[in-house]
Design a protein around this motif. Sequence first.
Motif, short mmCIF file in Angstrom:
data_model
loop_
_atom_site.label_atom_id
_atom_site.label_comp_id
_atom_site.label_asym_id
_atom_site.label_seq_id
_atom_site.Cartn_x
_atom_site.Cartn_y
_atom_site.Cartn_z
N ARG A 1 45.40 33.44 32.71
CA ARG A 1 45.40 31.97 32.62
C ARG A 1 44.45 31.50 31.53
NH1 ARG A 1 43.93 30.71 38.74
NH2 ARG A 1 42.43 32.29 38.18
N ARG A 2 44.83 30.39 30.84
CA ARG A 2 43.97 29.85 29.78
C ARG A 2 42.64 29.38 30.38
NH1 ARG A 2 46.14 24.82 26.45
NH2 ARG A 2 45.80 23.77 28.45
N GLY A 3 41.56 29.73 29.70
CA GLY A 3 40.25 29.27 30.12
C GLY A 3 39.36 29.18 28.89
N PHE A 4 38.12 28.77 29.11
CA PHE A 4 37.23 28.50 27.98
C PHE A 4 35.89 29.19 28.18
CE2 PHE A 4 40.25 25.12 28.63
CZ PHE A 4 40.83 25.00 27.37
N VAL A 5 35.30 29.61 27.06
CA VAL A 5 33.99 30.28 27.09
C VAL A 5 33.15 29.77 25.90
CG1 VAL A 5 34.79 32.42 28.17
CG2 VAL A 5 34.87 32.19 25.69
N PRO B 1 30.94 31.13 32.65
CA PRO B 1 32.13 30.31 32.43
C PRO B 1 32.97 30.07 33.68
CG PRO B 1 32.37 32.47 31.39
CD PRO B 1 30.95 32.35 31.82
N GLY C 1 35.29 28.12 22.99
CA GLY C 1 36.54 28.68 22.49
C GLY C 1 37.51 28.95 23.63
N ALA C 2 38.81 28.97 23.30
CA ALA C 2 39.83 29.23 24.31
C ALA C 2 40.06 30.73 24.41
CB ALA C 2 41.12 28.53 23.93
N THR C 3 40.34 31.18 25.63
CA THR C 3 40.70 32.58 25.85
C THR C 3 41.51 32.66 27.14
OG1 THR C 3 39.83 34.84 25.96
CG2 THR C 3 38.53 33.14 27.07
N ARG C 4 41.67 33.86 27.69
CA ARG C 4 42.43 34.05 28.94
C ARG C 4 41.52 34.72 29.97
NH1 ARG C 4 47.42 31.46 28.77
NH2 ARG C 4 47.65 31.03 26.55
N ASP C 5 41.82 34.46 31.25
CA ASP C 5 41.08 35.20 32.27
C ASP C 5 41.86 36.46 32.65
OD1 ASP C 5 43.03 34.45 34.09
OD2 ASP C 5 41.65 33.48 35.50
N VAL C 6 41.32 37.25 33.58
CA VAL C 6 41.97 38.53 33.91
C VAL C 6 43.36 38.33 34.51
CG1 VAL C 6 39.86 39.88 34.19
CG2 VAL C 6 40.76 38.60 36.15
#
Lengths: 500, 124, 448
Positions: free
Chosen positions: C301-305, C102, C293-298
Amino acid sequence: MATFSGNRGLQMEQPLIFEQGSPDRTAVDLPDVPAVGDRLGGLKRQQPVGLPGLSEPEVVRHYTRLSQKNYCIDSGLYPLGSCTMKHNPRLNEKLARLPGIGDLHPLQPVSTAQGALMIIDACARWLMALTGMPAVAMSPGAGAHGEFVGMAAIRAAHEDRGDARRRVLVPESAHGTNPATAVACGYAVEPIPANRRGRVDIGRLRAALAPDVAAIMVTNPNTCGLFETDILDIAAAAHDVGAYFYCDGANFNAIVGRVRPGDLGVDAMHINLHKTFSTPHGGGGPGSGPVVLSAALAPYAPVPYVVNEGDGLSLVEYAAASDGKPCGRIKGFHGQFGMFVRALAYMMSMGSDGLKQAATDAVINANYVMARLKDVMTPSFDGPCMHEALFDDRFLKGSEITTLDFAKALIDEGYHPMTVYFPLIVPGAMLIEPTETESRQSLDRFIDVMRALAARAVAGDAERFRNAPRFTPRRRLDETSAARHPVLRWRTPAVDRAAE
Amino acid sequence: MLCFTREHEWISVTDDEEGTVGITDYAQKQLGDVVFVELPEVGSRLLQGAQAAVVESVKAASEVYAPASGEVIAVNTALAEDPARVNTDAMGAGWFFKIRLDDPGELAGLLSEGDYREHVEALH
Amino acid sequence: MRYLPLNDSDRRAMLAAIGVADADALFQDVPAGVLDRPIALPAHQDELSVERAFQRLAALNLAPSSVPCFLGGGLYRHHVPAAVDHLIQRGEFLTAYTPYQPELAQGTLHALFEFQTQVAMLTGMEIANASMYDGATATAEAAMMATRIAKRRRIVVSGGLHPHYGDVVATYARFHGLAVERLAGDWQGIEDAAAAVDGATACVIVQNPDVFGRIHDLTPLAETCHACGILLIAVVTEAVSLGLLRSPGEMGADIVAGEGQSLGNATSFGGPTVGLLAARETFVRQMPGRLAGATRDVDGRRGFVLTLSTREQHIRRDKATSNICTNSGLCALAFSIHVSLLGEAGMRRLAELNHARAVMAAQRLAEIPGVAVCNETFFNEFTVALPCPAAPVVEHMAAAGVLGGVPLSRLFPEDPLMTPLLLVAVTETATDEDIDRLVATLSAALQA
């Protein structure tokens, strides 16, 4: 250090399209709608869809910025084993869009689409000649779909003889699509272990073969990047109990132009046009998965197919119109025609000589990577490989660095990682497929980076690996929370708040 | 009475022959962060050794087998909202389902806590 | 050879580094006698020669973009804004792989998340996946999904469903050991699908507008289905219609399967196109195909996987929801960009324009002696009854340079009632002059 905007140099933050624009704006000017009464029967939409409105420059900028967050074969070496990221020639894209090709409608009279049927027929003939097989079903939408057709044909052939068989044997190293396909065709799957040389354990295979086995599904070259040395014996053993030999053709690119699967006893094999024959992967598709069939299985090919009736080509679109015993229809219309155009353009450009050279170069490149990395990484098996070099994680033992960490560190060096944790039979697998697209200079740079990373890992710099990647638009993402609490679409902030 | 299977399930049985089933702490560690648990339906009947549930992490899905035969009388619905309980308390709040045993005699074929510990140690 | 960077001196040096005398040594595992058997195929060609060969083949076809075209029947000719093709040909989209890493594929993942949202919005459903091969396979997968959810093994297929779709459902069902009840081609619009359900039925599949162009209120059927624990699968083959018609979700559909070609994609002689699959959120774990799906990185910040992958074959293997792996990523992107360009106002207007053009054409065709429009209702496609078999008329019109429609005998070859019926699709691409020519060539063909 954070910037005021969130942007960093050329790395632009981009909101979702739904967070931009306003509903009254549009990037498509359309003529006025003539005032005629409607024939909608009172079923007109009452609610807005909820789409945002943007002008053309805003939309172009949105997608341009998104594109800049992607790695691609155009921008760099893409060593994903088993995925075959080779160059996608732009001629193919141009030809697929020619008037009289891209705009053809599948239901226009076949008398007005003779050129299209000739393209399907020519693509089919190339594939049959390269595989040494007498028939091909062109309509599957992708590789796994081709597997489905091949296995459906096998089941139809058994059933036609009143021979109900229940089991399909699949090596443990197989792609996940193989067992999933066998189940989709109503079979029970029995895994066959690999031997210590990374090949199918033919002793175990023979022990499992019995008259209730419908087929074996074997990938060749296999997912370890190795040619199945016992392939002729494997085929004979299957045939001896009346089972068919389904070959997963995902790795055909290693042998195309040099080895014909038909000479190995194969009864059915799908061909991923987006792997071996250079059609683009497009971020996940579309693919195309024609499946070549032996004479025994040919009558069970699905509709539609092209036939030559003397006064031109025509299409057999329905089972009732077929003189065979089709296993049915598996896709709307006539298959991934646009992909046939691209693959045929590639085959004609390469010719039989070029395809043979491409396979040879892919194998040379992989062995070169293997030769120059085997002293610092741990190859899983001895001897020359085919088009992929497979390493495991033994060289990382004691470093507290995992295969995943190693892959993520490669990202910071400007490379897409190799395939990791596949095949499943190798612990911490790293499967590198450079393809024939890479020059020696390109491979040397990649190898230098890999050697440096391996040295750094063994030296114990675990922090660098665990924190990687650091320079990408997003760093490691929380896949656990994504799966525990799936957010699969955007909703208006008001709806989102109400849900919380 | 607490028993274990070689496939890393545990079953805790009360005097009135109700068993609570879950996966062991070793199993949850092997799986990593649990993201989803598919539970059997209350009222369904399970046979010893048959698939009863599925537990998923981000990258893996594992089947959970019934340690003993019986009728499912309750499932841990809290796992739907909070599957992390399997990680934080596999032997307690992370239980999967309860069954009414058909035949307590089946438990004789399972492992004791000590035997299970030896079984796990032998895997390394 | 222009696609191969290695030259002979590279190869020699590399083989020396590998430690073999020649490349054939690397093929040592291939059984004796199998390597390099002669293959009777031509040698490589330069780019200009290949291009000429395809131009010659293209010239043998009647290009729909060069003539008045009224072909539909599941795929539709629409104007695709130039920006769509420009953007999907950016190498970063065109030549990227499935976004399994991702951090290097936020562009694709972000775009897929938007696509899923657009499809859910247009169909009126809660969620949608990242695409299927095409509308027909999406419908078959929807049917398989419904049998898993309902835990029943019978599928009822409306006679208004595109026959190719019905055939694909039947093929999938056959190999899954499921029963399929296909109702007869319902060109008169009199079918009662609710009467065909029973206690073993998992789902009813209906198309809207149906293959004859009719628009249906699915609400009563949805109510009947839901009262019996049956899922209603609504199929949409003309995605532009979603801009003007009540959405399947609003009418009670549980799963929507569709063909997205109309937005952003060429007809391309039938493929590649883009299958749409949307559903209620509670069904997500039975849904096949990829999901972003939307999630967060470490760093928060919003990101997608890609998420919920345990449904899929690469993890679940023989227990997967489907064997699908590759989808229609780039066609989904084209769909999404076209929808983004249109926006709310453009989507509505494009749909209204299609409908108005079709109404005008229907009125004109109804004036031809002996020709009757069968539909009470339609969106941009309707069935007309001719006084003679439709297939030869269509050939006659094609010879006169008009692609005048699809004879329904092409889709229903075994039903003699279909012989005189012609399916006419009218999109925003049909000008007044095109409609004039349609009327004139049809009139002439009927007199011939």
